[in-house]
Design a protein around this motif. Structure first.
Motif, PDB file in Angstrom:
ATOM      1  N   ALA A   1      -5.196   4.184  -1.624  1.00  0.00           N
ATOM      2  CA  ALA A   1      -6.505   3.537  -1.741  1.00  0.00           C
ATOM      3  C   ALA A   1      -6.302   2.036  -1.864  1.00  0.00           C
ATOM      4  CB  ALA A   1      -7.275   4.075  -2.942  1.00  0.00           C
TER       5      ALA A   1
ATOM      6  N   TYR B   1     -14.344  -0.556  -2.362  1.00  0.00           N
ATOM      7  CA  TYR B   1     -13.389   0.456  -1.914  1.00  0.00           C
ATOM      8  C   TYR B   1     -13.268   0.294  -0.404  1.00  0.00           C
ATOM      9  CZ  TYR B   1     -11.603   5.258  -1.110  1.00  0.00           C
ATOM     10  OH  TYR B   1     -10.863   6.358  -0.745  1.00  0.00           O
TER      11      TYR B   1
ATOM     12  N   SER C   1      -7.038  11.981  -3.943  1.00  0.00           N
ATOM     13  CA  SER C   1      -7.979  10.861  -3.807  1.00  0.00           C
ATOM     14  C   SER C   1      -8.899  10.767  -5.018  1.00  0.00           C
ATOM     15  CB  SER C   1      -8.798  11.005  -2.529  1.00  0.00           C
ATOM     16  OG  SER C   1      -7.990  10.802  -1.392  1.00  0.00           O
TER      17      SER C   1
ATOM     18  N   LEU D   1      -9.259   7.282  -7.163  1.00  0.00           N
ATOM     19  CA  LEU D   1     -10.555   6.629  -7.395  1.00  0.00           C
ATOM     20  C   LEU D   1     -10.824   6.487  -8.888  1.00  0.00           C
ATOM     21  CD1 LEU D   1     -12.885   5.586  -5.490  1.00  0.00           C
ATOM     22  CD2 LEU D   1     -11.042   6.815  -4.353  1.00  0.00           C
TER      23      LEU D   1
ATOM     24  N   LEU E   1     -18.698   1.431  -3.152  1.00  0.00           N
ATOM     25  CA  LEU E   1     -17.866   2.465  -2.550  1.00  0.00           C
ATOM     26  C   LEU E   1     -17.917   2.463  -1.029  1.00  0.00           C
ATOM     27  CD1 LEU E   1     -18.469   5.441  -5.004  1.00  0.00           C
ATOM     28  CD2 LEU E   1     -16.450   3.973  -4.821  1.00  0.00           C
TER      29      LEU E   1
ATOM     30  N   LYS F   1     -18.232  10.380  -2.476  1.00  0.00           N
ATOM     31  CA  LYS F   1     -18.518   9.115  -3.149  1.00  0.00           C
ATOM     32  C   LYS F   1     -19.631   9.260  -4.187  1.00  0.00           C
ATOM     33  CE  LYS F   1     -16.854   6.166   0.621  1.00  0.00           C
ATOM     34  NZ  LYS F   1     -17.180   5.104   1.612  1.00  0.00           N
TER      35      LYS F   1
END
Length: 321
Positions: free
Chosen positions: A244, A255, A270, A274, A291, A306
């Motif tokens: 990321a 992001y 992931s 996050l 995001l 998200k």
């Protein structure tokens, strides 16, 4: 009797950016596309130059905005782009004030032969906001749909943020935390080349839209020395299974890139990245996390992922000219 419309004045910062950047830094939800770092990276390859303005509403400082310009033949051919602006200070950005700004913008850059305007107002897609824009001389682009993104407020403590996660998302996070994953975070660009290479491969294989690896590289090159690039990786043993990348601007962050392998998806890697990123960004003083774009047409899974972080889904009014 109707209240008088607010008066808007645009003041250009053509001799320096320190005052402008100070205002941008304290504006809530200041997005990447309105940041000076974005313009420094994006404009030169496109033959554009950025300009920065402050907004006075009834004589008081209300916000800032950044445009990208291109011109030839002394502006006989002229293009002006306003992407996701203006950025309003707290307490400003009402429909009347947004309408006042775009009337002032139209007086500065009136529609004419040889001039192209592309405007994506950072304004929510509500009936009141659409009516305020319809009352200006702007024209909505045919077929334009509202851009959507998800904003996460990073000001609450981590315990509160975790409680805000949707239940399925929180369950996936617990699964990732129990897995044998090793994560690493860097503000100095460690593993950046590996992350971008993986992004390029993932984007080509899965065919999703997004900035080119060249554009992301230019952004990172511009921002890296200012502690505005956060890189995170998750590994299972010696195999990288997810990555990321976050870009920071003012009090906000974005992001920008995220990808995972099949093994990473199985382990919910992931989700772990996050969640940890929210803590890293909080510790660095960032108050908001954008995001990035979502939609219901061809990326419902991405939108659901998200939205699982418990943020606010925002839809903008769409493009105008």
């Amino acid at each position: 009797m109707d209240a008088p419309l607010p008066e808007c004045q645009i003041v250009w910062n053509d001799t320096g950016l320190s005052d402008w950047e100070e205002v941008f830094a304290r504006a809530p939800r200041a997005n990447l596309l309105q940041s000076p770092g974005y313009a420094r990276a994006i404009c030169p390859p496109l033959g554009q130059r950025p300009r920065h303005g402050r907004i006075l509403i009834d004589g008081s400082l209300a916000g800032v905005f950044q445009i990208q310009e291109a011109q030839i033949l002394r502006r006989a051919i002229h293009a002006v782009i306003l992407d996701r602006g203006p950025v309003w200070l707290d307490g400003y950005g009402t429909p009347d004030q947004v309408g006042a700004f775009f009337r002032a913008f139209d007086r500065t850059f009136p529609r004419r032969i040889g001039r192209k305007r592309r405007l994506l107002p950072e304004a929510p897609n509500t009936p009141e906001m659409r009516a305020a824009l319809d009352a200006t001389r702007l024209k909505r682009r045919p077929g334009s749909t509202g851009y959507q993104t998800v904003w996460v407020d990073l000001r609450p403590d981590l315990e509160t943020l975790r409680a805000t996660l949707k239940s399925r998302w929180r369950g996936a996070l617990r699964k990732a935390e129990a897995a044998e994953l090793t994560t690493e975070w860097s503000w100095k660009g460690k593993s950046l080349l590996q992350v971008l290479t993986g992004y390029e491969q993932d984007k080509a294989e899965r065919g999703y839209p997004g900035p080119t690896v060249g554009t992301v590289t230019d952004l990172c090159r511009t921002l890296l020395g200012h502690r505005k690039v956060l890189v995170g990786t998750a590994s299972q043993g010696d195999r990288l299974v997810a990555a990321a990348l976050f870009l920071c601007h003012g009090s906000g962050s974005t992001y920008q890139v995220g990808w995972t392998t099949a093994a990473g998806r199985t382990l919910s890697a992931s989700h772990l990245l996050l969640w940890q990123a929210m803590g890293e960004l909080k510790d660095a003083g960032h108050l908001d996390l954008d995001l990035g774009g979502v939609n219901d047409a061809d990326a419902k899974g991405v939108k659901s992922f998200k939205e699982g972080l418990g943020g606010e889904t925002v839809e903008l009014v769409g493009q105008y000219e």
